[in-house]
Scaffold this motif. Structure first.
Motif, PDB file in Angstrom:
ATOM      1  N   LEU A  46       0.812  -1.210   0.000  1.00 62.49           N
ATOM      2  CA  LEU A  46       0.000   0.000   0.000  1.00 62.49           C
ATOM      3  C   LEU A  46       0.850   1.267   0.000  1.00 62.49           C
ATOM      4  N   ALA A  47       1.963   1.231   0.698  1.00 63.82           N
ATOM      5  CA  ALA A  47       2.830   2.409   0.761  1.00 63.82           C
ATOM      6  C   ALA A  47       3.537   2.649  -0.578  1.00 63.82           C
ATOM      7  N   ASN A  48       3.877   1.589  -1.276  1.00 63.11           N
ATOM      8  CA  ASN A  48       4.624   1.733  -2.521  1.00 63.11           C
ATOM      9  C   ASN A  48       3.745   1.792  -3.767  1.00 63.11           C
ATOM     10  N   GLU A  49       2.502   1.432  -3.651  1.00 61.31           N
ATOM     11  CA  GLU A  49       1.618   1.411  -4.817  1.00 61.31           C
ATOM     12  C   GLU A  49       1.514   2.780  -5.492  1.00 61.31           C
ATOM     13  N   PRO A  50       1.293   3.883  -4.784  1.00 60.95           N
ATOM     14  CA  PRO A  50       1.212   5.178  -5.473  1.00 60.95           C
ATOM     15  C   PRO A  50       2.506   5.546  -6.197  1.00 60.95           C
ATOM     16  N   SER A  51       3.647   5.238  -5.616  1.00 57.69           N
ATOM     17  CA  SER A  51       4.896   5.600  -6.278  1.00 57.69           C
ATOM     18  C   SER A  51       5.112   4.752  -7.526  1.00 57.69           C
ATOM     19  N   VAL A  52       4.678   3.502  -7.501  1.00 57.18           N
ATOM     20  CA  VAL A  52       4.777   2.652  -8.687  1.00 57.18           C
ATOM     21  C   VAL A  52       3.847   3.199  -9.780  1.00 57.18           C
ATOM     22  N   ALA A  53       2.656   3.599  -9.375  1.00 59.32           N
ATOM     23  CA  ALA A  53       1.717   4.148 -10.347  1.00 59.32           C
ATOM     24  C   ALA A  53       2.268   5.443 -10.951  1.00 59.32           C
ATOM     25  N   LEU A  54       2.828   6.304 -10.117  1.00 61.12           N
ATOM     26  CA  LEU A  54       3.404   7.546 -10.620  1.00 61.12           C
ATOM     27  C   LEU A  54       4.595   7.274 -11.531  1.00 61.12           C
ATOM     28  N   TYR A  55       5.383   6.271 -11.194  1.00 60.84           N
ATOM     29  CA  TYR A  55       6.513   5.903 -12.055  1.00 60.84           C
ATOM     30  C   TYR A  55       6.008   5.453 -13.420  1.00 60.84           C
ATOM     31  N   ARG A  56       4.955   4.639 -13.417  1.00 62.41           N
ATOM     32  CA  ARG A  56       4.390   4.166 -14.689  1.00 62.41           C
ATOM     33  C   ARG A  56       3.826   5.328 -15.506  1.00 62.41           C
ATOM     34  N   LEU A  57       3.173   6.267 -14.828  1.00 63.11           N
ATOM     35  CA  LEU A  57       2.667   7.451 -15.530  1.00 63.11           C
ATOM     36  C   LEU A  57       3.804   8.262 -16.139  1.00 63.11           C
ATOM     37  N   GLN A  58       4.846   8.458 -15.367  1.00 63.78           N
ATOM     38  CA  GLN A  58       6.000   9.214 -15.858  1.00 63.78           C
ATOM     39  C   GLN A  58       6.618   8.510 -17.068  1.00 63.78           C
ATOM     40  N   GLU A  59       6.732   7.213 -16.976  1.00 66.82           N
ATOM     41  CA  GLU A  59       7.295   6.430 -18.071  1.00 66.82           C
ATOM     42  C   GLU A  59       6.433   6.573 -19.332  1.00 66.82           C
ATOM     43  N   HIS A  60       5.126   6.487 -19.155  1.00 70.48           N
ATOM     44  CA  HIS A  60       4.209   6.617 -20.290  1.00 70.48           C
ATOM     45  C   HIS A  60       4.307   8.013 -20.908  1.00 70.48           C
ATOM     46  N   VAL A  61       4.331   9.041 -20.081  1.00 75.58           N
ATOM     47  CA  VAL A  61       4.408  10.411 -20.586  1.00 75.58           C
ATOM     48  C   VAL A  61       5.718  10.625 -21.334  1.00 75.58           C
ATOM     49  N   ARG A  62       6.796  10.130 -20.802  1.00 73.95           N
ATOM     50  CA  ARG A  62       8.103  10.294 -21.443  1.00 73.95           C
ATOM     51  C   ARG A  62       8.133   9.622 -22.816  1.00 73.95           C
ATOM     52  N   ARG A  63       7.459   8.491 -22.937  1.00 75.20           N
ATOM     53  CA  ARG A  63       7.439   7.799 -24.229  1.00 75.20           C
ATOM     54  C   ARG A  63       6.493   8.463 -25.228  1.00 75.20           C
ATOM     55  N   SER A  64       5.331   8.918 -24.761  1.00 76.38           N
ATOM     56  CA  SER A  64       4.316   9.407 -25.697  1.00 76.38           C
ATOM     57  C   SER A  64       4.366  10.913 -25.935  1.00 76.38           C
ATOM     58  N   LEU A  65       5.026  11.668 -25.096  1.00 78.02           N
ATOM     59  CA  LEU A  65       5.031  13.122 -25.239  1.00 78.02           C
ATOM     60  C   LEU A  65       5.642  13.610 -26.557  1.00 78.02           C
ATOM     61  N   PRO A  66       6.795  13.108 -27.002  1.00 79.67           N
ATOM     62  CA  PRO A  66       7.334  13.598 -28.285  1.00 79.67           C
ATOM     63  C   PRO A  66       6.366  13.379 -29.458  1.00 79.67           C
ATOM     64  N   GLU A  67       5.702  12.256 -29.454  1.00 80.53           N
ATOM     65  CA  GLU A  67       4.741  11.977 -30.525  1.00 80.53           C
ATOM     66  C   GLU A  67       3.550  12.936 -30.440  1.00 80.53           C
ATOM     67  N   LEU A  68       3.085  13.210 -29.224  1.00 83.41           N
ATOM     68  CA  LEU A  68       1.984  14.152 -29.055  1.00 83.41           C
ATOM     69  C   LEU A  68       2.376  15.562 -29.483  1.00 83.41           C
ATOM     70  N   VAL A  69       3.592  15.965 -29.178  1.00 76.97           N
ATOM     71  CA  VAL A  69       4.075  17.282 -29.594  1.00 76.97           C
ATOM     72  C   VAL A  69       4.125  17.355 -31.112  1.00 76.97           C
ATOM     73  N   GLN A  70       4.588  16.303 -31.749  1.00 74.17           N
ATOM     74  CA  GLN A  70       4.644  16.271 -33.210  1.00 74.17           C
ATOM     75  C   GLN A  70       3.243  16.381 -33.806  1.00 74.17           C
ATOM     76  N   HIS A  71       2.293  15.648 -33.225  1.00 76.72           N
ATOM     77  CA  HIS A  71       0.909  15.734 -33.707  1.00 76.72           C
ATOM     78  C   HIS A  71       0.366  17.150 -33.539  1.00 76.72           C
ATOM     79  N   LYS A  72       0.698  17.783 -32.435  1.00 78.25           N
ATOM     80  CA  LYS A  72       0.213  19.144 -32.190  1.00 78.25           C
ATOM     81  C   LYS A  72       0.771  20.108 -33.238  1.00 78.25           C
ATOM     82  N   THR A  73       2.059  20.015 -33.517  1.00 78.86           N
ATOM     83  CA  THR A  73       2.648  20.915 -34.520  1.00 78.86           C
ATOM     84  C   THR A  73       2.071  20.634 -35.907  1.00 78.86           C
ATOM     85  N   ASP A  74       1.841  19.353 -36.225  1.00 75.46           N
ATOM     86  CA  ASP A  74       1.214  19.009 -37.512  1.00 75.46           C
ATOM     87  C   ASP A  74      -0.185  19.611 -37.603  1.00 75.46           C
TER      88      ASP A  74
END
Length: 121
Positions: free
Chosen positions: A24-52
């Protein structure tokens, strides 16, 4: 014997409780880590779509402006038909007058200097 059994049961319960608290203590940090990982992977593609999309929007706005301008030009041409009819009428009158002048010169046998010929307004 009963005491050892009780201690074993207490140890199991405390181990399970400790494990649950750890999860229970580590679950939020694992979830936040997964969110950060997802954002880091998908953000460049989203920025490219926005500029397009911004580029396409600019091109679309330019095309819309061009079409609107062309439509207004066509509408103004429809309104100018009265002026073209007027011009046509004046050209017919000028042609008729020119023929009359030519006919009158042909009968009299005189050649009229174009600079001294009467002008038609």
């Amino acid at each position: 014997m009963e005491d050892q059994e009780m201690q074993l049961k207490v140890r199991r319960v405390t181990d399970k409780f400790t494990e649950s608290m750890y999860v229970l203590a580590n679950e939020p940090s694992v979830a936040l880590y997964r969110l950060q990982e997802h954002v880091r992977r998908s953000l460049p593609e989203l920025v490219q779509h926005k500029t397009d999309m911004q580029s396409w929007e600019e091109q679309s706005q330019g095309a819309i402006y061009t079409v609107e301008y062309a439509c207004s030009a066509v509408k103004s041409m429809n309104n100018s038909s009265l002026y073209f009819k007027n011009i046509d009428s004046l050209l017919r009158q000028a042609t008729s007058m020119k023929e009359q002048i030519n006919n009158s010169q042909g009968r009299s046998g005189k050649v009229v200097d174009p600079s001294t010929a009467p002008t038609v307004c």
